[in-house]
Design a protein around this motif. Structure first.
Motif, PDB file in Angstrom:
ATOM      1  N   ASP A 145       1.007  -1.133   0.076  1.00  0.00           N
ATOM      2  CA  ASP A 145      -0.054   0.265  -0.201  1.00  0.00           C
ATOM      3  C   ASP A 145       1.066   0.927   0.131  1.00  0.00           C
ATOM      4  O   ASP A 145       0.459   2.197   0.592  1.00  0.00           O
ATOM      5  N   ASN A 166       0.832   6.282   2.259  1.00  0.00           N
ATOM      6  CA  ASN A 166       0.266   5.098   2.208  1.00  0.00           C
ATOM      7  C   ASN A 166      -1.422   4.907   1.838  1.00  0.00           C
ATOM      8  O   ASN A 166      -1.712   5.850   1.996  1.00  0.00           O
ATOM      9  N   GLY A 167      -1.786   4.344   1.153  1.00  0.00           N
ATOM     10  CA  GLY A 167      -3.414   4.514   0.836  1.00  0.00           C
ATOM     11  C   GLY A 167      -3.310   3.705  -0.120  1.00  0.00           C
ATOM     12  O   GLY A 167      -2.414   3.042  -1.729  1.00  0.00           O
ATOM     13  N   SER A 188     -15.329   2.097   4.531  1.00  0.00           N
ATOM     14  CA  SER A 188     -14.020   3.148   4.906  1.00  0.00           C
ATOM     15  C   SER A 188     -13.265   2.923   4.678  1.00  0.00           C
ATOM     16  O   SER A 188     -12.216   1.767   4.645  1.00  0.00           O
ATOM     17  N   LYS A 190      -8.537   4.464   3.946  1.00  0.00           N
ATOM     18  CA  LYS A 190      -7.125   4.980   3.626  1.00  0.00           C
ATOM     19  C   LYS A 190      -7.487   5.717   1.967  1.00  0.00           C
ATOM     20  O   LYS A 190      -6.617   4.628   1.733  1.00  0.00           O
ATOM     21  N   SER A 206      -1.597  14.181   0.721  1.00  0.00           N
ATOM     22  CA  SER A 206      -1.675  13.600   2.255  1.00  0.00           C
ATOM     23  C   SER A 206      -3.153  12.193   1.780  1.00  0.00           C
ATOM     24  O   SER A 206      -3.710  11.829   0.617  1.00  0.00           O
ATOM     25  N   THR A 207      -3.519  11.463   3.403  1.00  0.00           N
ATOM     26  CA  THR A 207      -4.112   9.918   3.284  1.00  0.00           C
ATOM     27  C   THR A 207      -5.206  10.474   3.499  1.00  0.00           C
ATOM     28  O   THR A 207      -4.973  10.753   5.220  1.00  0.00           O
ATOM     29  N   GLU A 208      -6.773  10.421   3.100  1.00  0.00           N
ATOM     30  CA  GLU A 208      -7.414  10.721   4.151  1.00  0.00           C
ATOM     31  C   GLU A 208      -7.830   9.018   4.184  1.00  0.00           C
ATOM     32  O   GLU A 208      -8.201   8.531   3.144  1.00  0.00           O
ATOM     33  N   GLU A 209      -8.929   9.500   5.182  1.00  0.00           N
ATOM     34  CA  GLU A 209     -10.291   8.710   5.483  1.00  0.00           C
ATOM     35  C   GLU A 209     -11.511   9.383   4.814  1.00  0.00           C
ATOM     36  O   GLU A 209     -11.670  10.578   4.326  1.00  0.00           O
ATOM     37  N   TYR A 228     -14.351  11.902   1.924  1.00  0.00           N
ATOM     38  CA  TYR A 228     -14.270  12.292   2.125  1.00  0.00           C
ATOM     39  C   TYR A 228     -14.732  12.431   3.540  1.00  0.00           C
ATOM     40  O   TYR A 228     -15.778  13.667   3.637  1.00  0.00           O
TER      41      TYR A 228
END
Length: 294
Positions: A145, A166-167, A188, A190, A206-209, A228
């Motif tokens: 990832d 990562n994601g 859900s 990343k 950035s990696t976001e939820e 997001y």
């Protein structure tokens, strides 16, 4: 050179440790469509939000399969000689062209995702050209990832950067959808927002939820939705329920800090399957009319 060698080593380690194949896909049907030596080209009427206004433009999606190098992460010149270095990928090239006042924007996104191996996308690039200057971003998969990236920009604050994230790449979802919607991880996740979004918003990478879902919107169509958690972006892609899951349009909603929504939409105009790389003569220009391209 050190970065390139490090990336190549990681890719080779990744490829040697994983050979898991995608499941629940009719690859005979899939191959009859995608391995016929042609690309699928679809044109879209684009309404692109930029600088506080909606701009009329055109977008094009080009999907095609290629033989890719695991080590170099580029298209192979001689796939028959590549051995285990060869991996089949589906490539999406997405272009957007629109005008802001006196000057034009030209944008291109390229994504490369393994077709049969159950892997994330392995390469993503985006370029933006307009009269102020140009920018280029590239991310390469390095396993587990993880992505290593480079950003080259004419903006002083951004400069030239090396990046590690990562994601799941949001831009990977387009290819996964075309392989089979069941390859998309729901719920859900990343997620790394689209490279186009990052370029136009100038947000830090950035990696976001995010929450990913697929729902039926008509008898023949479904919709992939990405929302997001921080409320700054939503993506919806409308597609045909049946194979080959053709994309009919999409909507992006970007929300600024003051709550203002910036909405971009695209609606399909035409579609054509062809070996376009052979159609490069002046006499072939009439084919653009079939795609309703200016």
């Amino acid at each position: 050179m050190k970065y390139a060698a490090y990336a190549c080593l990681l890719v080779l380690l990744w490829s040697s440790c994983t050979s898991k194949q995608r499941t629940e896909i009719n690859f005979k049907e899939w191959g009859n469509y995608w391995f016929q030596g042609k690309a699928e080209i679809s044109s879209f009427q684009l309404s692109q939000h930029r600088y506080g206004e909606s701009r009329d433009g055109q977008a094009v999606l080009i999907f095609v399969t290629e033989d890719f190098s695991r080590k170099k992460q580029v298209k192979l010149d001689k796939p028959e000689e590549a051995g285990k270095d060869k991996i089949s990928v589906i490539k999406m090239n997405q272009t957007r062209d629109f005008i802001t006042g006196i000057y034009p924007y030209h944008m291109m996104l390229s994504t490369f995702t393994p077709t049969k191996e159950a892997s994330q996308g392995i390469k993503f690039t985006a370029s933006v050209q307009e009269w102020c200057g140009q920018t280029f971003t590239q991310f390469n998969y390095s396993g587990k990832d993880s992505y290593k990236g480079k950003l080259y920009s004419y903006f002083e604050q951004e400069g030239d950067q090396s990046l590690s994230l990562n994601g799941l790449m949001e831009d990977d979802l387009w290819n996964l959808l075309r392989i089979n919607p069941n390859q998309i991880p729901l719920g859900s996740a990343k997620v790394i927002p689209s490279l186009f979004y990052q370029r136009l918003s100038h947000r830090d990478f950035s990696t976001e939820e995010a929450f990913i879902s697929i729902k039926d919107i008509s008898e023949r169509r479904s919709q992939l939705e990405v929302v997001y958690a921080k409320g700054f972006r939503e993506l919806r892609i409308d597609f045909e329920k049946s194979f080959p899951y053709q994309i009919m349009g999409w909507e992006e909603v970007n929300i600024r800090g003051n709550g203002q929504q910036e909405v971009t939409t695209a609606k399909r105009m035409a579609i054509k399957t062809t070996d376009y790389w052979k159609l490069n003569k002046v006499e072939d220009e009439y084919l653009r009319q079939e795609l309703q391209l200016r």
